[in-house]
Design an enzyme around this catalytic site. Structure first.
Site, mmCIF file in Angstrom:
data_model
loop_
_atom_site.group_PDB
_atom_site.id
_atom_site.type_symbol
_atom_site.label_atom_id
_atom_site.label_comp_id
_atom_site.label_asym_id
_atom_site.label_seq_id
_atom_site.Cartn_x
_atom_site.Cartn_y
_atom_site.Cartn_z
ATOM 1 C CB SER A 9 -1.150 0.053 1.252
ATOM 2 O OG SER A 9 -1.470 1.208 1.337
ATOM 3 C CB THR A 17 -1.342 -0.147 -4.658
ATOM 4 O OG1 THR A 17 -2.505 0.074 -4.098
ATOM 5 C CG2 THR A 17 -0.363 -0.408 -3.687
#
Length: 344
Positions: A91, A259
């Site tokens: 992330s 992401t």
């Protein structure tokens, strides 16, 4: 009073997205790699995620990162990312918050004007360059794990929407990318609820109809995020676009999503819309920004891919000490469908 558990957490947000960081109360987790540790937590230690993220202590819009010792010879530390329902391998927003907490609290020494470090995420080693001044992290730029396109112009059938043309890509999580404008969205704050409803429908259809397996790590599979992509336009720094990512169990990512930005860069590069070294200023539903850039091209299990960098700034919001009374009737919290949309 004796508590069953006590966990120290530093609050942080990046571009409006809340990504807190556990800095005390957990000594270590079994496993050789961060991926191993993530799988252990997911299968045998999920009480920690539920304690911190579910009500009455947590909220649906919150993520938390667990800082752990790393066995990787090049890593300064490791971290496991915990979302409301999912342990993602990577992330971007959580990386930026974790780096900022580690440096601003002194867990890793800060070097001004630039601190270089490396963190092991479950998805792989992440190299970081943090711009610092007067004890403050002004920006975090990290090199993401290798990213790649799963498919372009794929047709899926979405109940209530009909046939929809989408792209799919891996940016640290598996994404389906939909054209926001074609669906009537400008990715504006007052559209958030509708974006979530439609995004969850698209994700469910894509997860069923578009096979997605990481070629080097088959335990990373299945599309689990929808990205609404706004039109790309020219910018003095390169390219600029708006986007909105839907996070399970059904809410908007407040940030431009690291992401998600990486997945979009992979798609844009495959389409010839952006070159290596060219910047993408990616805007969120709040109009906050990340700067994405393709550092290099590479292959991932024989598939053409890219390594992107993502840059943003995080801010500390507080210091929390979560405790568990041994008589608390909700030791792992709870969820209600009024806010969490579905119960597990």
């Amino acid at each position: 009073m004796k508590f069953k558990r006590m966990v120290n957490v530093v609050g942080a947000h990046v571009a409006g997205e809340r990504n807190d960081v556990i800095t005390g109360g957990v000594l270590d987790v079994p496993g050789q790699t961060m991926f191993d540790k993530m799988k252990y937590l997911e299968t045998k230690g999920d009480d920690l995620r539920k304690l911190i993220l579910q009500e009455p202590r947590g909220t649906v819009t919150q993520c938390v990162n667990l800082v752990l010792p790393s066995n990787h010879p090049e890593a300064d530390a490791g971290f496991v990312i915990m979302e409301s329902e999912f342990y993602p391998p990577m992330s971007g927003s959580n990386t930026i918050c974790t780096v900022t907490v580690l440096l601003e609290t002194g867990m890793i020494p800060m070097v001004e004007p630039v601190t270089h470090l490396a963190l092991e995420a479950p998805g792989g080693l992440v190299r970081v360059e943090a711009e610092c001044r007067d004890g403050k992290v002004l920006s975090v730029k990290f090199s993401n794990v290798p990213c790649f396109v799963i498919g372009l112009d794929k047709m899926i059938e979405v109940p209530g929407l009909g046939t929809l043309k989408v792209d799919a890509a891996y940016g640290g999580m598996m994404y389906v990318l939909a054209d926001a404008q074609a669906l009537g969205f400008g990715i504006l704050p007052d559209e958030a609820a509708d974006l979530v409803t439609v995004g969850e429908q698209i994700k469910a259809a894509a997860a069923e109809q578009l096979p997605a397996v990481h070629p080097e790590q088959p335990e990373i599979h299945t599309i689990n995020q929808t990205l609404f992509a706004g039109p790309v336009r020219d910018d003095p720094l390169g390219k600029r676009a708006r986007n909105g990512v839907i996070v399970s169990p059904g809410r908007m990512d407040r940030s431009p999503c690291g992401t998600g930005t990486s997945a979009r860069l992979a798609v844009m590069h495959a389409r010839g819309q952006i070159k290596v070294g060219e910047k993408l200023i990616h805007e969120s539903i709040l109009s906050t920004e990340f700067v994405g850039e393709i550092a290099e091209t590479l292959t991932v299990g024989g598939i053409p891919g890219i390594r992107p960098t993502i840059k943003g700034q995080a801010f500390l919001t507080g210091f929390h000490q979560y405790v568990l009374d041994p008589n608390d009737p909700f030791p792992t919290g709870y969820t209600l469908s009024d806010t969490w949309r579905k119960n597990k």
